[in-house]
Design an enzyme around this catalytic site. Sequence first.
Site, PDB file in Angstrom:
ATOM      1  N   VAL A 101       0.825  -1.205   0.000  1.00  0.00           N
ATOM      2  CA  VAL A 101       0.000   0.000   0.000  1.00  0.00           C
ATOM      3  C   VAL A 101       0.866   1.264   0.000  1.00  0.00           C
ATOM      4  CG1 VAL A 101      -1.634   1.314   1.412  1.00  0.00           C
ATOM      5  CG2 VAL A 101      -2.004  -1.112   0.995  1.00  0.00           C
ATOM      6  N   CYS A 111      -5.623  -9.648   2.977  1.00  0.00           N
ATOM      7  CA  CYS A 111      -6.720  -8.747   3.357  1.00  0.00           C
ATOM      8  C   CYS A 111      -8.032  -9.438   3.726  1.00  0.00           C
ATOM      9  CB  CYS A 111      -6.962  -7.741   2.243  1.00  0.00           C
ATOM     10  SG  CYS A 111      -5.595  -6.595   2.086  1.00  0.00           S
ATOM     11  N   LYS A 168      -3.060 -15.166  -5.637  1.00  0.00           N
ATOM     12  CA  LYS A 168      -3.758 -14.866  -6.886  1.00  0.00           C
ATOM     13  C   LYS A 168      -2.729 -14.483  -7.940  1.00  0.00           C
ATOM     14  CE  LYS A 168      -4.968 -10.030  -6.202  1.00  0.00           C
ATOM     15  NZ  LYS A 168      -6.014  -9.075  -6.257  1.00  0.00           N
TER      16      LYS A 168
HETATM   17  P1  NAD Z   1       3.092  -4.812   4.308  1.00  0.00           P
HETATM   18  O1  NAD Z   1       3.282  -5.748   5.434  1.00  0.00           O
HETATM   19  O2  NAD Z   1       3.405  -5.236   2.897  1.00  0.00           O
HETATM   20  O3  NAD Z   1       3.950  -3.476   4.589  1.00  0.00           O
HETATM   21  C1  NAD Z   1       3.990  -2.792   5.803  1.00  0.00           C
HETATM   22  C2  NAD Z   1       5.342  -2.058   5.885  1.00  0.00           C
HETATM   23  O4  NAD Z   1       5.327  -1.223   7.055  1.00  0.00           O
HETATM   24  C3  NAD Z   1       6.548  -2.992   6.021  1.00  0.00           C
HETATM   25  O5  NAD Z   1       7.497  -2.688   5.026  1.00  0.00           O
HETATM   26  C4  NAD Z   1       7.081  -2.694   7.423  1.00  0.00           C
HETATM   27  O6  NAD Z   1       8.491  -2.836   7.533  1.00  0.00           O
HETATM   28  C5  NAD Z   1       6.655  -1.237   7.583  1.00  0.00           C
HETATM   29  N1  NAD Z   1       6.651  -0.760   8.959  1.00  0.00           N
HETATM   30  C6  NAD Z   1       6.242  -1.384  10.085  1.00  0.00           C
HETATM   31  N2  NAD Z   1       6.429  -0.579  11.157  1.00  0.00           N
HETATM   32  C7  NAD Z   1       6.945   0.588  10.701  1.00  0.00           C
HETATM   33  C8  NAD Z   1       7.363   1.804  11.311  1.00  0.00           C
HETATM   34  N3  NAD Z   1       7.284   1.973  12.618  1.00  0.00           N
HETATM   35  N4  NAD Z   1       7.840   2.774  10.532  1.00  0.00           N
HETATM   36  C9  NAD Z   1       7.956   2.613   9.198  1.00  0.00           C
HETATM   37  N5  NAD Z   1       7.581   1.486   8.553  1.00  0.00           N
HETATM   38  C10 NAD Z   1       7.092   0.485   9.294  1.00  0.00           C
HETATM   39  O7  NAD Z   1       1.599  -4.310   4.420  1.00  0.00           O
HETATM   40  P2  NAD Z   1       0.591  -3.885   3.231  1.00  0.00           P
HETATM   41  O8  NAD Z   1       0.127  -5.087   2.503  1.00  0.00           O
HETATM   42  O9  NAD Z   1       1.144  -2.731   2.480  1.00  0.00           O
HETATM   43  O10 NAD Z   1      -0.642  -3.371   4.120  1.00  0.00           O
HETATM   44  C11 NAD Z   1      -0.567  -2.190   4.879  1.00  0.00           C
HETATM   45  C12 NAD Z   1      -1.958  -1.871   5.381  1.00  0.00           C
HETATM   46  O11 NAD Z   1      -2.821  -1.621   4.273  1.00  0.00           O
HETATM   47  C13 NAD Z   1      -2.629  -2.990   6.172  1.00  0.00           C
HETATM   48  O12 NAD Z   1      -3.449  -2.415   7.151  1.00  0.00           O
HETATM   49  C14 NAD Z   1      -3.461  -3.696   5.129  1.00  0.00           C
HETATM   50  O13 NAD Z   1      -4.566  -4.365   5.694  1.00  0.00           O
HETATM   51  C15 NAD Z   1      -3.921  -2.535   4.280  1.00  0.00           C
HETATM   52  N6  NAD Z   1      -4.258  -2.874   2.892  1.00  0.00           N
HETATM   53  C16 NAD Z   1      -3.517  -3.784   2.211  1.00  0.00           C
HETATM   54  C17 NAD Z   1      -3.845  -4.079   0.881  1.00  0.00           C
HETATM   55  C18 NAD Z   1      -3.076  -5.107   0.115  1.00  0.00           C
HETATM   56  O14 NAD Z   1      -3.569  -5.538  -0.927  1.00  0.00           O
HETATM   57  N7  NAD Z   1      -1.899  -5.519   0.546  1.00  0.00           N
HETATM   58  C19 NAD Z   1      -4.930  -3.422   0.263  1.00  0.00           C
HETATM   59  C20 NAD Z   1      -5.628  -2.463   0.977  1.00  0.00           C
HETATM   60  C21 NAD Z   1      -5.290  -2.195   2.306  1.00  0.00           C
END
Ligand code: NAD
Length: 450
Positions: free
Chosen positions: A11, A267, A328
Amino acid sequence: MDVSVFGTGYVGLVQAAALADVGHRVLCVDIDEKKIQQLQKAVPPIQEPGLSALIDDNLREGRLSFSTQPGDAVTHGQLIFIAVGTPPDDDGSADLRHVLGVTREIVRHMEADRILVIKSTVPVGTATRVLDVAREALAELGKEHLKVRVVSNPEFLKEGSAVNDCTRPDRIIVGSDDEVARSQLAELYAPFCRNRDKLIFMDNRSAELTKYAANAMLATRISLINELANLAEQVGADIESVRKGIGSDPRIGYHFIYPGCGFGGSCFPKDLRALLHTGHVNGFQMRLLRTVHEVNEEQRQVLFRKLQKHYPDGLKGKSIAVWGLAFKPNTDDMREAPSRYLMEALWHEGATVRAFDPEAMSECRRLYGYRDDLVLCATRDDTVQDADALVICTEWKAFRVVDFEHLASKLRDRLVIDGRNLYNPDQMAAAGLHYRGIGLPSVAPLASAS
Ligand code: NAD
């Protein structure tokens, strides 16, 4: 505008690159040093179509930069996105540790007013909690004169088409009652609204619930079609005909009614559990969504159950080819992927897996390491050498066209279990294959082909 993004996952990273691409100056921060080092060299940590070029272009143009220093990000961005993970806690609730940790970190470095934009998927009430935590921290640090505004701006991107979804969003939900915050977000997103206004303003709580409601609706469609597929098998109907029959009704449509081996990814399962938890702590039992979740838990076992049915004497010593490891197509993400439930059940029974995926091989190795009962093959066709049966877990385009006679000549037991209904049962039978899809009638292999 100057924007900072905490978290460079699916994201944060894609959103940052999309914002930089329309001209904003975006600084991304992550605690993962290796990830940041790679990103500084324009190497994305994830596979998403178009992402590599987008990062490369904007890095070179100087609109996108990466750092491990939260202080730099707080100084840089008048708008600060929080896009860190919200993994499930033991009770199914969303773990807000990272979101609240980042909030405290931002406040620690704040020297001017800031707008925090919550992109992570968070339970209803989180914006209020973030504001409370920020105000408390400001007071502790003697910085009460500074103002924090919190906007709920959930993300709807789909892995596999994340760049396209972020650069051409269907809608942009902005949850905030604050006029300054609303106008800043409107300015930020104006370049994405050139053909029509995509901004939908609402209060924080409604924005937070909108994200869960969207995923709950889609998950419900999937569990419903899976339940109907299982019934179709019992009554001798063909779910693919039923799917076309109902999808052609414009009130229903074709999206998210593909029968399969259960929904996975980072998700749907997590967000459904978090929403059920929200209902529970508010004294409200969400009966429909609990069933959607339970149907999916069972559906995750469907491929293994079909194998068990074919091998009543057990799977010990069997060699099973697996096509598709990612949850997927067009991603290397294997979080809660159907392939994992299948492989782990097979290993438990003493079978060997010979697997191929166009993108997720390294991720599979990272998750499971080197083990005797996992052979990662260089090509799809290598998997069926010395295999007894083939199982399809992911509907990658590269699996659509297959020489079925060749497949039949390779597979010792000529069994194909298709978790995505990619093939025509009659063609499979004509090639002499035992073909089991999801919700499809059983067609015996033609004797002449064997
Ligand atoms: P992810 O696990 O791929 O990435 C999260 C990132 O945050 C990691 O790189 C981690 O190192 C970093 N992080 C953690 N603590 C941190 C800090 N203190 N400072 C800076 N960086 C930090 O997660 P994602 O898939 O991108 O999802 C993020 C959010 O968005 C979640 O809440 C998820 O539910 C939501 N979301 C995800 C998707 C999807 O398709 N992946 C779609 C919509 C919403």
